[in-house]
Design an enzyme around this catalytic site. Sequence first.
Site, mmCIF file in Angstrom:
data_model
loop_
_atom_site.group_PDB
_atom_site.id
_atom_site.type_symbol
_atom_site.label_atom_id
_atom_site.label_comp_id
_atom_site.label_asym_id
_atom_site.label_seq_id
_atom_site.Cartn_x
_atom_site.Cartn_y
_atom_site.Cartn_z
ATOM 1 C CG ASP A 1 -8.484 1.050 3.284
ATOM 2 O OD1 ASP A 1 -7.578 1.463 4.010
ATOM 3 O OD2 ASP A 1 -9.434 1.741 2.934
ATOM 4 N NE ARG B 1 -8.530 3.106 -1.033
ATOM 5 C CZ ARG B 1 -8.543 3.974 -0.032
ATOM 6 N NH1 ARG B 1 -8.587 3.532 1.189
ATOM 7 N NH2 ARG B 1 -8.504 5.261 -0.271
ATOM 8 C CG ASP C 1 -10.808 1.036 7.274
ATOM 9 O OD1 ASP C 1 -9.729 1.635 7.412
ATOM 10 O OD2 ASP C 1 -11.518 1.156 6.273
ATOM 11 N NE ARG D 1 -3.515 2.716 1.874
ATOM 12 C CZ ARG D 1 -4.674 3.020 2.420
ATOM 13 N NH1 ARG D 1 -5.274 2.130 3.180
ATOM 14 N NH2 ARG D 1 -5.243 4.165 2.224
#
Length: 161
Positions: free
Chosen positions: A96, A93, A98, A83
């Site tokens: 990711d 991207r 989260d 990334r």
Amino acid sequence: MTEVFIALGANLAEPRSQLLKAIEALQHLPESELLSCSPLYSSSPMGPQDQPDYINAVVRLKTSLQPHVLLDAMQRIELEQGRVRKDERWGPRTLDLDLLLYGQQIIQDERLTVPHYGMTQRAFVLVPLFDIAPALTLPDGRQLAELVAVCDRSTLFRLSD
Ligand SMILES: CC1(C)Nc2nc(N)[nH]c(=O)c2N=C1O
């Protein structure tokens, strides 16, 4: 140990294999145990449309890592998978990760906002989360089932069991 939920998303460089590789890495986090993984979903991008569709999933972990230590480990996995943090807000991207929920804790500092600020408006988070935790109550008392019932899942396609 605390039960945590992590959302995964990718839309570059073989997104499905990015997610599978990240799930493998999360299985090997120290002081942690991967309890369950949602199906994978394909979803059209929220935000700028001039980017590829995303692959999304949510995993459930039990961990004794403190929130910021867990965040460091998640960011290390993102970097290891290539990334590159560009300044383009909501751009494409490679991966990711989260942190959606850390138990029932509410965390707000310069690095971490938990529950994740956008999770209740994102079908690509709510639906896979519901797959693995249908009885979940959010720290503010809202039932996940009620949020899923009213979310727009028209851009979501289940890819796997
Ligand atoms: C750019 C933005 C907001 N859009 C997304 N859109 C979808 N469908 N899935 C994502 O994971 C995702 N992640 C993002 O960060």
